[in-house]
Write a protein that holds these residues in place. Structure first.
Motif, PDB file in Angstrom:
ATOM      1  N   LEU A   1      85.788 177.915 -15.087  1.00 15.36           N
ATOM      2  CA  LEU A   1      87.004 178.483 -14.499  1.00 15.36           C
ATOM      3  C   LEU A   1      88.100 177.431 -14.377  1.00 15.36           C
ATOM      4  O   LEU A   1      89.239 177.661 -14.775  1.00 15.36           O
ATOM      5  CB  LEU A   1      86.693 179.078 -13.121  1.00 15.36           C
TER       6      LEU A   1
ATOM      7  N   LYS B   1      89.276 183.260 -18.451  1.00 14.70           N
ATOM      8  CA  LYS B   1      90.527 183.770 -17.877  1.00 14.70           C
ATOM      9  C   LYS B   1      90.227 185.038 -17.095  1.00 14.70           C
ATOM     10  O   LYS B   1      89.247 185.743 -17.362  1.00 14.70           O
ATOM     11  CB  LYS B   1      91.551 184.058 -18.974  1.00 14.70           C
ATOM     12  N   LEU B   2      91.070 185.303 -16.129  1.00 13.45           N
ATOM     13  CA  LEU B   2      90.938 186.523 -15.334  1.00 13.45           C
ATOM     14  C   LEU B   2      92.057 187.455 -15.754  1.00 13.45           C
ATOM     15  O   LEU B   2      93.233 187.098 -15.678  1.00 13.45           O
ATOM     16  CB  LEU B   2      91.029 186.185 -13.846  1.00 13.45           C
TER      17      LEU B   2
ATOM     18  N   GLU C   1      91.805 191.336 -15.402  1.00 13.88           N
ATOM     19  CA  GLU C   1      91.941 192.487 -14.509  1.00 13.88           C
ATOM     20  C   GLU C   1      91.301 192.136 -13.176  1.00 13.88           C
ATOM     21  O   GLU C   1      90.364 191.347 -13.107  1.00 13.88           O
ATOM     22  CB  GLU C   1      91.241 193.701 -15.102  1.00 13.88           C
ATOM     23  N   THR C   2      91.765 192.770 -12.127  1.00 14.67           N
ATOM     24  CA  THR C   2      91.260 192.412 -10.797  1.00 14.67           C
ATOM     25  C   THR C   2      89.810 192.835 -10.615  1.00 14.67           C
ATOM     26  O   THR C   2      89.079 192.253  -9.835  1.00 14.67           O
ATOM     27  CB  THR C   2      92.113 193.083  -9.700  1.00 14.67           C
ATOM     28  N   ASP C   3      89.382 193.869 -11.334  1.00 14.73           N
ATOM     29  CA  ASP C   3      88.029 194.380 -11.088  1.00 14.73           C
ATOM     30  C   ASP C   3      87.065 194.066 -12.228  1.00 14.73           C
ATOM     31  O   ASP C   3      86.000 194.645 -12.318  1.00 14.73           O
ATOM     32  CB  ASP C   3      88.081 195.896 -10.856  1.00 14.73           C
TER      33      ASP C   3
ATOM     34  N   ALA D   1      84.996 191.200 -14.910  1.00 15.97           N
ATOM     35  CA  ALA D   1      84.445 189.847 -14.968  1.00 15.97           C
ATOM     36  C   ALA D   1      85.416 188.935 -15.713  1.00 15.97           C
ATOM     37  O   ALA D   1      86.222 189.403 -16.519  1.00 15.97           O
ATOM     38  CB  ALA D   1      83.105 189.888 -15.693  1.00 15.97           C
ATOM     39  N   PRO D   2      85.348 187.627 -15.462  1.00 14.42           N
ATOM     40  CA  PRO D   2      86.185 186.700 -16.227  1.00 14.42           C
ATOM     41  C   PRO D   2      85.912 186.839 -17.717  1.00 14.42           C
ATOM     42  O   PRO D   2      84.804 187.166 -18.121  1.00 14.42           O
ATOM     43  CB  PRO D   2      85.726 185.329 -15.731  1.00 14.42           C
ATOM     44  N   GLN D   3      86.932 186.623 -18.523  1.00 13.16           N
ATOM     45  CA  GLN D   3      86.777 186.744 -19.973  1.00 13.16           C
ATOM     46  C   GLN D   3      86.820 185.381 -20.641  1.00 13.16           C
ATOM     47  O   GLN D   3      87.429 184.446 -20.130  1.00 13.16           O
ATOM     48  CB  GLN D   3      87.895 187.633 -20.535  1.00 13.16           C
TER      49      GLN D   3
ATOM     50  N   THR E   1      78.931 183.215 -15.056  1.00 11.25           N
ATOM     51  CA  THR E   1      79.669 184.109 -14.145  1.00 11.25           C
ATOM     52  C   THR E   1      79.018 185.489 -14.076  1.00 11.25           C
ATOM     53  O   THR E   1      78.993 186.093 -12.999  1.00 11.25           O
ATOM     54  CB  THR E   1      81.160 184.258 -14.539  1.00 11.25           C
TER      55      THR E   1
ATOM     56  N   GLU F   1      77.650 187.081 -10.620  1.00 14.94           N
ATOM     57  CA  GLU F   1      78.057 188.444 -10.225  1.00 14.94           C
ATOM     58  C   GLU F   1      76.796 189.261  -9.916  1.00 14.94           C
ATOM     59  O   GLU F   1      76.721 189.936  -8.894  1.00 14.94           O
ATOM     60  CB  GLU F   1      78.866 189.080 -11.361  1.00 14.94           C
TER      61      GLU F   1
END
Ligand SMILES: [Zn+2]
Length: 200
Positions: free
Chosen positions: A112, A118-119, A121-123, A125-127, A143, A147
């Motif tokens: 991160l 990268k993030l 969308e708020t809902d 997982a990181p991409q 990640t 989760e």
């Protein structure tokens, strides 16, 4: 080009109920493993796994296949084993080791803060930012494991008594015993049948 040494992923490899759990099952068996037990034997196996899981496009999987960094495969396997130790402990109703959890958090933090993830969308997982970046791939696996560590219903997390694969029991009655009835469930029945026959 695929070759005949590649692991051919099928739906039978994805019975865990969560990608992080499926990832821990990327071995042939957890009980009495043989020399050829590992199902992740090349960067291509890793890329194909993510593609089959719906977490990477074919082009992204190909970028992973082309990763040359010699440490990449070892890092992915190390992470898989660390993640397995965490979820296997939870499935047994025990607390996971703090070292294992620490390694997951450490790798995720690096991904991160190092820009590998990268993030969007708020809902979600990181991409992964770049699929040819080995650190980003490893960070992504961490990640999803973290989760799952917080999100999975632990009382529903079980280990198959025959092969040791982990799964989340999402059945309404909560009485699923096997990774899959087709493989381990039926084999157990067959071997019990045989034991009985041998007794006579
Ligand atoms: Zn099984």
């Amino acid at each position: 080009m695929p070759n005949n040494l590649d692991t051919v992923w099928t739906r039978g490899h994805f019975i865990g109920g969560h990608p992080a759990v499926d990832f821990t099952n990327a071995v042939f068996t957890r009980h009495m493993p043989g020399d050829d037990n590992d199902l992740l034997n090349s960067p291509r196996d890793v890329g194909n796994w993510l593609h089959f899981a719906g977490l990477a496009t074919k082009a992204q999987a190909n970028a992973i296949s082309d990763i040359q960094a010699p440490a990449f495969l070892g890092s992915v396997r190390e992470l898989r084993e660390t993640s397995f130790s965490v979820f296997d402990a939870l499935a047994a109703g025990k607390p996971p080791s703090t070292e294992a959890l620490g390694l997951l958090f450490e790798r995720a933090a690096k991904g991160l803060s190092g820009g590998g993830l990268k993030l969007v969308e708020t809902d979600a997982a990181p991409q992964i930012v770049r699929f040819d970046d080995p650190k980003a791939i490893v960070a992504f696996f961490t990640t999803i494991s973290i989760e799952a560590y917080f999100a999975l219903p632990r009382e529903r997390l079980h280990a198959c008594p025959r092969c040791g694969w982990l799964f989340v029991d999402t059945s309404r009655g909560g009485r699923r015993r096997w990774c899959s009835m087709q493989t381990c469930g039926n084999r157990e029945k067959a071997s019990r049948h045989k034991e009985k026959a041998d007794d006579q």
